[in-house]
Design an enzyme around this catalytic site. Structure first.
Site, PDB file in Angstrom:
ATOM      1  N   ASP A 112       0.877  -1.166   0.000  1.00  0.00           N
ATOM      2  CA  ASP A 112       0.000   0.000   0.000  1.00  0.00           C
ATOM      3  C   ASP A 112       0.915   1.216   0.000  1.00  0.00           C
ATOM      4  O   ASP A 112       1.551   1.520   1.011  1.00  0.00           O
ATOM      5  CB  ASP A 112      -0.896  -0.014   1.237  1.00  0.00           C
ATOM      6  CG  ASP A 112      -1.836   1.184   1.311  1.00  0.00           C
ATOM      7  OD1 ASP A 112      -1.656   2.137   0.521  1.00  0.00           O
ATOM      8  OD2 ASP A 112      -2.733   1.174   2.175  1.00  0.00           O
ATOM      9  N   TYR A 153      -7.903  14.610  -8.417  1.00  0.00           N
ATOM     10  CA  TYR A 153      -7.020  13.919  -9.361  1.00  0.00           C
ATOM     11  C   TYR A 153      -6.079  14.894 -10.055  1.00  0.00           C
ATOM     12  O   TYR A 153      -4.863  14.659 -10.136  1.00  0.00           O
ATOM     13  CB  TYR A 153      -7.849  13.164 -10.402  1.00  0.00           C
ATOM     14  CG  TYR A 153      -7.010  12.263 -11.286  1.00  0.00           C
ATOM     15  CD1 TYR A 153      -6.472  11.083 -10.778  1.00  0.00           C
ATOM     16  CD2 TYR A 153      -6.750  12.591 -12.612  1.00  0.00           C
ATOM     17  CE1 TYR A 153      -5.701  10.251 -11.567  1.00  0.00           C
ATOM     18  CE2 TYR A 153      -5.981  11.761 -13.407  1.00  0.00           C
ATOM     19  CZ  TYR A 153      -5.454  10.599 -12.889  1.00  0.00           C
ATOM     20  OH  TYR A 153      -4.674   9.790 -13.665  1.00  0.00           O
ATOM     21  N   LYS A 156      -1.870  14.962  -9.471  1.00  0.00           N
ATOM     22  CA  LYS A 156      -0.981  14.676 -10.591  1.00  0.00           C
ATOM     23  C   LYS A 156      -0.086  15.880 -10.903  1.00  0.00           C
ATOM     24  O   LYS A 156       1.095  15.719 -11.245  1.00  0.00           O
ATOM     25  CB  LYS A 156      -1.780  14.266 -11.826  1.00  0.00           C
ATOM     26  CG  LYS A 156      -2.442  12.896 -11.693  1.00  0.00           C
ATOM     27  CD  LYS A 156      -1.431  11.801 -11.380  1.00  0.00           C
ATOM     28  CE  LYS A 156      -2.061  10.414 -11.415  1.00  0.00           C
ATOM     29  NZ  LYS A 156      -1.084   9.331 -11.110  1.00  0.00           N
ATOM     30  N   THR A 170      -9.131   1.539 -19.517  1.00  0.00           N
ATOM     31  CA  THR A 170      -9.036   0.813 -18.253  1.00  0.00           C
ATOM     32  C   THR A 170     -10.247   1.161 -17.404  1.00  0.00           C
ATOM     33  O   THR A 170     -11.119   1.930 -17.806  1.00  0.00           O
ATOM     34  CB  THR A 170      -7.751   1.216 -17.502  1.00  0.00           C
ATOM     35  OG1 THR A 170      -7.832   2.628 -17.195  1.00  0.00           O
ATOM     36  CG2 THR A 170      -6.513   0.946 -18.333  1.00  0.00           C
TER      37      THR A 170
END
Length: 225
Positions: free
Chosen positions: A56, A147, A151, A182
């Site tokens: 993790d 997100y 990033k 994906t």
């Protein structure tokens, strides 16, 4: 034998990278978050092709245990692939705990893993952190605060890391893998995991120290910050 470490290898791009590198005859260490995922990956690729430790990347104790288990194993390529998209919260509707968790995985995770494995990286090793064009500051977009911000932050982290590891001739880059079909990218995405992974491998093969600190796309083109 070339040794490749891939975090988040249980699905998507990570799984395909593990498969392609194993088919090349590399020693693949593909981490998974759960034992069930690790067992499924090993069953698919074969116990002789891949090692599947549990990791993790957001948990310091887990990262330390992973590094200890590797011992003095030399690493040629480290691919920091583990990441989460998370819920796409918008202004006025934000879950700050979820945002914090996204930072722990997407931004701090690659740093934790790279620091922990720094002693294993051979001279001339390559460290690739999977980022996204969604983290580019030049893109005028909306939404997806967690997100996009995590990033963008990891892009800066890798720039700094590149300076620190350059004296050891270790090349560090961030990689936009393309919009990939994906679970994260969805079925309408423009390229397959096979295409993305193949492109990423080609970029890695051709990387030089002169490119350290760069943001590069899966097709080899430089991505604007």
């Amino acid at each position: 034998m070339t040794t490749i470490v891939i975090t988040g290898a249980s699905r998507g791009i990570g799984r395909e990278l593990a498969s392609q590198y194993a088919a090349q005859g590399a020693r693949v260490i593909g981490t998974c978050r759960t034992q069930d995922a690790a067992d499924a990956l090993k069953a698919e690729l074969g116990s002789d092709a891949v090692t599947t430790p549990i990791l993790d990347v957001s948990d310091g104790a887990s990262v330390s245990a992973f590094a200890s288990a590797l011992g003095d194993t030399p690493i040629d390529v480290l691919i920091n692939n583990a990441g989460v998209l998370g819920d796409q919260f918008s202004f006025g509707n934000m879950d700050y705990d979820a945002w914090t968790n996204a930072f722990a995985i997407n931004t701090l995770g690659p740093m934790r893993v790279t620091e922990a494995l720094a002693g294993n990286l051979v001279e001339g090793a390559k460290v690739i952190t999977i980022s996204s064009q969604m983290g580019s500051l030049l893109r005028d977009t909306q939404g997806s605060y967690p997100y996009r911000s995590t990033k963008a932050a990891v892009n800066k982290v890798v720039q700094l890391m590149a300076h620190d590891l350059k004296p050891r001739s270790i090349t560090c880059i961030t990689m936009h893998p393309g919009w990939v079909q994906t679970d994260m990218g969805g079925p309408s995405a423009s390229i397959t995991p096979e295409e993305s992974a193949s492109g990423i491998r080609n970029v890695i093969d051709g990387l030089t120290l002169a490119q350290t600190g760069s943001f590069i796309q899966w097709n080899g083109e430089t991505h604007p910050w």
